[in-house]
Design a protein around this motif. Structure first.
Motif, short mmCIF file in Angstrom:
data_model
loop_
_atom_site.label_atom_id
_atom_site.label_comp_id
_atom_site.label_asym_id
_atom_site.label_seq_id
_atom_site.Cartn_x
_atom_site.Cartn_y
_atom_site.Cartn_z
N GLN A 11 -6.48 2.46 -6.70
CA GLN A 11 -7.14 2.89 -5.48
C GLN A 11 -8.57 2.38 -5.43
O GLN A 11 -9.18 2.09 -6.46
CB GLN A 11 -7.16 4.42 -5.37
N LYS A 15 -5.89 5.05 -0.20
CA LYS A 15 -4.59 4.39 -0.23
C LYS A 15 -4.30 3.83 -1.62
O LYS A 15 -5.19 3.33 -2.30
CB LYS A 15 -4.53 3.26 0.79
N TYR A 57 -2.47 0.99 -3.98
CA TYR A 57 -2.10 -0.42 -3.87
C TYR A 57 -1.45 -0.85 -5.17
O TYR A 57 -1.88 -0.46 -6.27
CB TYR A 57 -3.33 -1.29 -3.61
N ASP A 70 0.83 -1.20 0.00
CA ASP A 70 0.00 0.00 0.00
C ASP A 70 0.87 1.26 0.00
O ASP A 70 2.11 1.19 0.08
CB ASP A 70 -1.00 0.00 1.17
N ALA A 120 -9.04 -3.37 1.59
CA ALA A 120 -8.62 -2.14 0.91
C ALA A 120 -9.29 -0.95 1.57
O ALA A 120 -10.47 -1.00 1.95
CB ALA A 120 -8.98 -2.20 -0.56
#
Length: 395
Positions: free
Chosen positions: A130, A110, A112, A82, A106
């Motif tokens: 995201q 953030k 990823y 992340d 998730a």
């Protein structure tokens, strides 16, 4: 789901064409052909959701037209990182199936990314993705007796959903359906071969030792169902058709359940599935001169810019709903759909019966007038499904 790859004037369809054309949409007749220009490609199927669970990544290799299916990409190192630098390590639980070592969900805001290193040392990375929205809900999932655009009568499965914040906009649907199967020519007994005598084979009739009359079959989605509300006045889907089942489909015969999963996608993920749907459901076939080309996803090789990588790494919000209904609820007093196969009763004895038992393609229906045999699927439901009642099942 996988992209298509092929080449003009050649029947060269590695995994991508084969999966979509044969596995996803089905092929009614076998085709004998040659495969040229095969390309060995890594195929990535990775969806990270807002559910707190062990997330899953599937890795396979492309396969030739004449092969049975994809080969698992085993012994890879798989991680998701992340934007804060936290890494989630994925362990291989089954060949090619990697689950995160710890559950995680998730989170909004953030970044990823997916990282893969294969056993042979090749490295791959995904674009940064995201979560498009914090959550999503299905307002209503329901079934109606209806007629489709081709004039076929059957059952339609529909979804209503609404996002007042207008943060969703892009939707994709998957489903898994489970249905009760009742073997129409089930009998309580089995016949077994005992010994070969000089006068011929000897048999014995015994009670069946397991449940073979009532079973439960399960199928998963075979189409790409997507929808966008971006150009609508509201972020709302009303009566969106997820599934249509012709009334002659035997899966409706008794009791039926469908689990629908609604994914809210990013614009990039939606565009990918939209292109994939257009390619896989285009009028072009494997026999046309111009074949669809390679559909790139968002995973790329760190070692070779020219290497093709198939599939997509997606971060998505998901919710699911399940409904049940019975045939009698919508077709009261009407004939059941035809059974999945023709069921003829055939008498057998002696060496013929012994051969039938060795082939295991027929079972005993009744024996008061000799051994009356029927095709296995007609008298043993385990030929079509599981005799274990699913944990979620409701009568």
């Amino acid at each position: 789901m996988y992209p298509l790859i092929a080449y003009k004037k050649r029947l060269t369809l590695p995994l991508f064409g084969m999966v979509v054309l044969l596995w996803v949409f089905g092929c009614t007749e076998p085709f004998e052909g040659t495969v040229e220009g095969f390309e060995d490609v890594l195929v990535v199927d990775a969806i990270i959701t807002n559910e707190n669970k062990r997330q899953e990544v599937r890795l396979t290799r492309s396969f030739r037209f004449d092969e049975e299916g994809p080969q698992a990409e085993e012994n890879a190192n798989v991680t998701v990182e992340d934007g804060d630098g936290e890494q989630f390590v994925f362990n291989e639980e089954e060949p090619g199936i990697y689950l995160s070592s710890t559950p995680f969900a998730a989170e909004m805001g953030k970044d990823y990314s997916l990282s893969i290193t294969t056993e042979d040392g090749r490295s791959y990375l995904s674009d940064t993705m995201q979560l498009p929205t914090a959550s999503t809900t299905i307002d209503e999932l329901y079934a109606e007796r209806t007629t489709n655009d081709q004039g076929e009568e059957g059952m339609g499965i529909f979804v209503d959903t609404f996002d007042s914040s207008r943060q969703s906009n892009y939707y994709r649907y998957e489903y898994e359906e489970t249905f009760k199967i009742i073997a129409p020519f089930w009998g309580p007994n089995d016949v077994v071969f005992v010994i070969q005598l000089s006068t011929g084979p000897a048999f014995e009739v015994i009670l069946r030792e397991r449940e073979e009359r009532v079973c439960y079959g399960t199928d998963r989605e075979k189409t790409i169902e997507i929808a966008s509300t971006l150009n609508l006045s509201e972020d709302r889907l009303s009566r969106f058709p997820v599934r249509f089942i012709n009334r002659d489909n035997y899966i409706l015969s008794h009791r039926y359940s469908i689990l629908v999963r609604q994914y809210v996608q990013t614009q990039e993920a939606f565009a990918y599935y939209e292109d994939l749907k257009g390619l896989s459901q285009s009028p072009n076939s494997v026999f046309t001169e111009d074949q669809p080309g390679f559909l790139p996803g968002n995973v790329f090789s760190l070692d070779d810019d020219s290497e093709n990588v198939a599939g997509f790494f997606e971060v998505t919000a998901v919710t699911e709903e399940r409904i049940f209904f019975s045939y009698e609820d919508f077709f009261p007093g009407e004939d059941l759909p035809p059974y999945v196969r023709e069921c003829n009763i055939a008498p057998a004895s002696g060496e013929d019966l012994k051969g039938i038992l060795e082939r295991e393609n027929s079972v005993l229906y009744e024996f008061n007038l000799g051994y009356q045999m029927v095709p296995r699927a007609c008298g043993d439901c385990t030929a079509l499904g599981s005799n274990k009642v699913p944990d979620f099942w409701v009568e």
